[in-house]
Design a protein around this motif. Structure first.
Motif, PDB file in Angstrom:
ATOM      1  N   TRP A   8      45.543  42.970  38.259  1.00 47.93           N
ATOM      2  CA  TRP A   8      45.694  42.031  38.688  1.00 47.93           C
ATOM      3  C   TRP A   8      46.182  41.547  40.200  1.00 47.93           C
ATOM      4  CZ3 TRP A   8      49.428  40.060  35.417  1.00 47.93           C
ATOM      5  CH2 TRP A   8      49.830  40.022  33.582  1.00 47.93           C
ATOM      6  N   ARG A   9      45.402  41.645  40.727  1.00 55.66           N
ATOM      7  CA  ARG A   9      44.230  40.744  41.836  1.00 55.66           C
ATOM      8  C   ARG A   9      43.169  39.937  40.954  1.00 55.66           C
ATOM      9  NH1 ARG A   9      47.851  40.467  46.289  1.00 55.66           N
ATOM     10  NH2 ARG A   9      48.761  41.906  46.582  1.00 55.66           N
ATOM     11  N   LEU A  10      42.911  40.357  40.574  1.00 57.75           N
ATOM     12  CA  LEU A  10      41.837  39.669  39.481  1.00 57.75           C
ATOM     13  C   LEU A  10      42.956  38.076  39.005  1.00 57.75           C
ATOM     14  CD1 LEU A  10      38.892  42.053  38.188  1.00 57.75           C
ATOM     15  CD2 LEU A  10      39.018  40.534  39.996  1.00 57.75           C
ATOM     16  N   VAL A  11      43.473  38.363  38.563  1.00 60.89           N
ATOM     17  CA  VAL A  11      44.535  37.889  37.777  1.00 60.89           C
ATOM     18  C   VAL A  11      45.119  36.983  38.278  1.00 60.89           C
ATOM     19  CG1 VAL A  11      46.478  36.843  36.522  1.00 60.89           C
ATOM     20  CG2 VAL A  11      45.054  39.055  35.825  1.00 60.89           C
ATOM     21  N   GLU A  12      44.722  37.006  39.995  1.00 65.75           N
ATOM     22  CA  GLU A  12      45.784  36.065  40.674  1.00 65.75           C
ATOM     23  C   GLU A  12      44.883  35.490  41.623  1.00 65.75           C
ATOM     24  OE1 GLU A  12      46.163  38.383  43.990  1.00 65.75           O
ATOM     25  OE2 GLU A  12      47.165  36.396  45.431  1.00 65.75           O
ATOM     26  N   LYS A  13      43.631  35.986  41.618  1.00 64.54           N
ATOM     27  CA  LYS A  13      42.447  35.428  42.161  1.00 64.54           C
ATOM     28  C   LYS A  13      41.772  34.509  41.411  1.00 64.54           C
ATOM     29  CE  LYS A  13      37.621  35.816  44.439  1.00 64.54           C
ATOM     30  NZ  LYS A  13      37.433  34.848  43.900  1.00 64.54           N
ATOM     31  N   ALA A  53      44.103  32.303  39.336  1.00 69.16           N
ATOM     32  CA  ALA A  53      44.851  31.774  39.482  1.00 69.16           C
ATOM     33  C   ALA A  53      44.973  30.919  41.046  1.00 69.16           C
ATOM     34  CB  ALA A  53      46.105  32.610  39.183  1.00 69.16           C
ATOM     35  N   ARG A  54      44.250  31.560  42.459  1.00 72.70           N
ATOM     36  CA  ARG A  54      44.414  30.908  43.445  1.00 72.70           C
ATOM     37  C   ARG A  54      43.562  29.763  43.759  1.00 72.70           C
ATOM     38  NH1 ARG A  54      48.619  31.957  46.657  1.00 72.70           N
ATOM     39  NH2 ARG A  54      48.747  34.353  46.367  1.00 72.70           N
ATOM     40  N   ASP A  55      42.449  29.889  42.951  1.00 73.57           N
ATOM     41  CA  ASP A  55      41.573  29.926  42.714  1.00 73.57           C
ATOM     42  C   ASP A  55      41.797  27.718  41.562  1.00 73.57           C
ATOM     43  OD1 ASP A  55      39.794  30.887  44.018  1.00 73.57           O
ATOM     44  OD2 ASP A  55      38.288  31.411  42.365  1.00 73.57           O
ATOM     45  N   ALA A  56      42.083  28.513  40.494  1.00 74.87           N
ATOM     46  CA  ALA A  56      43.122  27.404  40.247  1.00 74.87           C
ATOM     47  C   ALA A  56      44.141  26.112  40.489  1.00 74.87           C
ATOM     48  CB  ALA A  56      43.091  27.162  38.859  1.00 74.87           C
ATOM     49  N   ALA A  57      44.588  26.946  41.704  1.00 74.58           N
ATOM     50  CA  ALA A  57      46.372  26.200  42.056  1.00 74.58           C
ATOM     51  C   ALA A  57      45.516  25.772  43.837  1.00 74.58           C
ATOM     52  CB  ALA A  57      46.594  27.673  43.133  1.00 74.58           C
ATOM     53  N   GLN A 105      37.854  42.865  29.558  1.00 79.04           N
ATOM     54  CA  GLN A 105      39.003  41.970  29.627  1.00 79.04           C
ATOM     55  C   GLN A 105      38.116  41.029  30.361  1.00 79.04           C
ATOM     56  OE1 GLN A 105      43.130  42.726  28.054  1.00 79.04           O
ATOM     57  NE2 GLN A 105      42.444  44.244  30.101  1.00 79.04           N
ATOM     58  N   ASP A 106      38.634  39.498  30.435  1.00 76.46           N
ATOM     59  CA  ASP A 106      38.640  38.399  31.152  1.00 76.46           C
ATOM     60  C   ASP A 106      39.569  38.231  32.376  1.00 76.46           C
ATOM     61  OD1 ASP A 106      38.086  36.560  32.800  1.00 76.46           O
ATOM     62  OD2 ASP A 106      35.715  35.486  31.410  1.00 76.46           O
ATOM     63  N   PRO A 107      39.956  38.820  33.689  1.00 78.21           N
ATOM     64  CA  PRO A 107      41.918  38.460  33.999  1.00 78.21           C
ATOM     65  C   PRO A 107      41.025  37.407  35.138  1.00 78.21           C
ATOM     66  CG  PRO A 107      40.541  40.686  34.738  1.00 78.21           C
ATOM     67  CD  PRO A 107      39.815  40.385  33.804  1.00 78.21           C
ATOM     68  N   TYR A 108      40.055  37.135  35.769  1.00 82.96           N
ATOM     69  CA  TYR A 108      39.976  36.057  35.808  1.00 82.96           C
ATOM     70  C   TYR A 108      40.354  34.695  35.287  1.00 82.96           C
ATOM     71  CZ  TYR A 108      37.786  32.796  39.255  1.00 82.96           C
ATOM     72  OH  TYR A 108      38.015  31.711  40.235  1.00 82.96           O
ATOM     73  N   GLU A 109      39.786  34.961  35.269  1.00 82.91           N
ATOM     74  CA  GLU A 109      39.291  33.742  33.413  1.00 82.91           C
ATOM     75  C   GLU A 109      41.472  33.613  32.713  1.00 82.91           C
ATOM     76  OE1 GLU A 109      36.906  31.969  32.765  1.00 82.91           O
ATOM     77  OE2 GLU A 109      37.254  31.201  31.255  1.00 82.91           O
ATOM     78  N   MET A 110      41.780  34.191  32.771  1.00 82.82           N
ATOM     79  CA  MET A 110      43.241  33.993  32.367  1.00 82.82           C
ATOM     80  C   MET A 110      44.100  33.751  33.861  1.00 82.82           C
ATOM     81  SD  MET A 110      44.145  38.641  31.342  1.00 82.82           S
ATOM     82  CE  MET A 110      43.005  39.231  30.257  1.00 82.82           C
ATOM     83  N   GLY A 111      44.273  34.355  34.729  1.00 84.68           N
ATOM     84  CA  GLY A 111      44.471  33.540  36.001  1.00 84.68           C
ATOM     85  C   GLY A 111      43.676  31.650  35.635  1.00 84.68           C
ATOM     86  N   TYR A 112      43.084  31.387  35.985  1.00 81.03           N
ATOM     87  CA  TYR A 112      42.441  30.008  36.446  1.00 81.03           C
ATOM     88  C   TYR A 112      43.148  29.637  35.178  1.00 81.03           C
ATOM     89  CZ  TYR A 112      39.803  27.000  37.949  1.00 81.03           C
ATOM     90  OH  TYR A 112      38.863  25.634  37.852  1.00 81.03           O
TER      91      TYR A 112
END
Ligand code: BGC
Length: 324
Positions: free
Chosen positions: A56-61, A63-67, A277-284
């Motif tokens: 989940w920290r990767l999803v967060e990362k 999301a934070r980059d896009a934010a 999977q691609d958690p980073y991409e999900m958040g972004y």
């Protein structure tokens, strides 16, 4: 008597000072958060299954980059340890706090449907990530096609093994929709192969220690197990811990996700394959989609991120390795 009065006075003074410090700090923190929020165009909240989980920290990362690209104030809030009622409570608090958008792990329950409708009625768009909630009024889903990812795992097991296989499954949480779908997809892929038999399924509570215990239970009940499938990010690590400890070299292990420890174990051949999977991409992408919704644009309701099988030969060759 005088002493008692002094004592009470002193206590009252100490209590008042403690309160002043505590509330002073609290206001300071709140002011800081408000200030950050004031500078931002929107306030979004990301609600994971578990706050400190590496996946989940990767999803967060992402999301934070896009934010930061879009000037969004992103809050990351949810249960410390996976807990569905706390997950829903966080959602309710975010709605009450009138945030501008919510990204969250989906699922299936009446309460979730009710809360997402409540957000929808208040004009707060909800995007599900990682696990969908298709029967709700969520605006879109960004994440893995979980059924298909389980199917891929089943196909990998078929391709990589010969002869009869007795498979044990370690799954994150029995009640999680994505975990159920990963098991269902796996069953579908192997259903026509008589040589493959599922002999047990145990829950890890999405922790490494839980996965170790679940693997023990599987082996305890069926010492003849030949393969194990782990359906959440830390399961493969726990499974490999047990097979390595007991020097069970011939067990085929298929894991989920590509956390550094999983890739290390793949390289060590303690895990034979893993579903990436691609958690980073999900958040972004989920933040980017919320921004589009805010601008009145249409978005695709089903945005599947990439999923594939990774084996040792797919890992980049590290210099100095013999490659054997
Ligand atoms: C799943 C998440 C889960 C995580 C737990 C991932 O594979 O996609 O839903 O929270 O594993 O470690």
């Amino acid at each position: 008597m005088k002493r008692l009065a002094y004592g009470i006075l002193l206590l009252a003074f100490l209590a008042a000072s403690a309160c002043m410090i505590y509330y002073g700090k609290l206001t300071f923190h709140m002011k800081k958060a408000e200030a950050e929020h004031d500078k931002s165009m929107y306030h979004f909240v990301l609600i994971p299954e578990e706050l400190d989980n590496e996946y989940w920290r990767l999803v967060e990362k992402g999301a934070r980059d896009a934010a930061s690209l879009y000037g969004v104030y992103l809050e990351y809030a949810g249960p410390r340890q996976a807990d569905y009622s706390e997950h829903l409570k966080t959602l309710d608090t975010a709605i009450a706090g009138k945030v501008d958008g919510i990204l969250m792990q989906g699922g299936k329950s009446e309460m979730l449907t009710t809360l997402i409708s409540k957000a929808h009625d208040k004009g707060i768009p909800v995007i599900t990530v990682d696990t969908d909630a298709p029967e709700t009024e969520r605006a879109a889903y960004v994440g893995t096609n979980n059924y298909y990812s389980g199917f891929l795992a089943g196909q990998a097991l078929l391709a990589d093994t010969n002869g009869p296989q007795r498979v044990g499954i370690v799954t994150g949480r029995f009640q999680s929709e994505n975990q159920k779908q990963r098991v269902e997809g796996f069953k579908e892929a192997i259903k026509k192969e008589e040589r493959i038999q599922i002999v047990g399924i145990e829950e890890s509570s999405i922790t490494k220690i839980g996965a170790i215990e679940a693997t023990y239970r599987l082996f305890h009940n069926r010492p003849d197990i030949t393969a194990i499938y782990g359906t959440s990010a830390l399961d493969g690590i726990g499974i490999a811990g047990v097979t390595r400890y007991f020097n069970k070299k011939n067990i085929y292990v298929i894991a989920f996700d590509t956390l550094p420890e999983t890739l290390f174990l793949l390289n060590e051949q303690a895990i034979q394959a893993t579903v990436a999977q691609d958690p980073y991409e999900m958040g972004y992408n989920a933040v980017a989609s919320l921004i589009k919704l805010k601008a009145g644009e249409n978005i695709h309701p089903l945005q599947y991120t990439d999923t594939s099988i990774i084996r040792r030969e797919d890992l980049p060759i590290v210099e100095g390795e013999s490659g054997s």
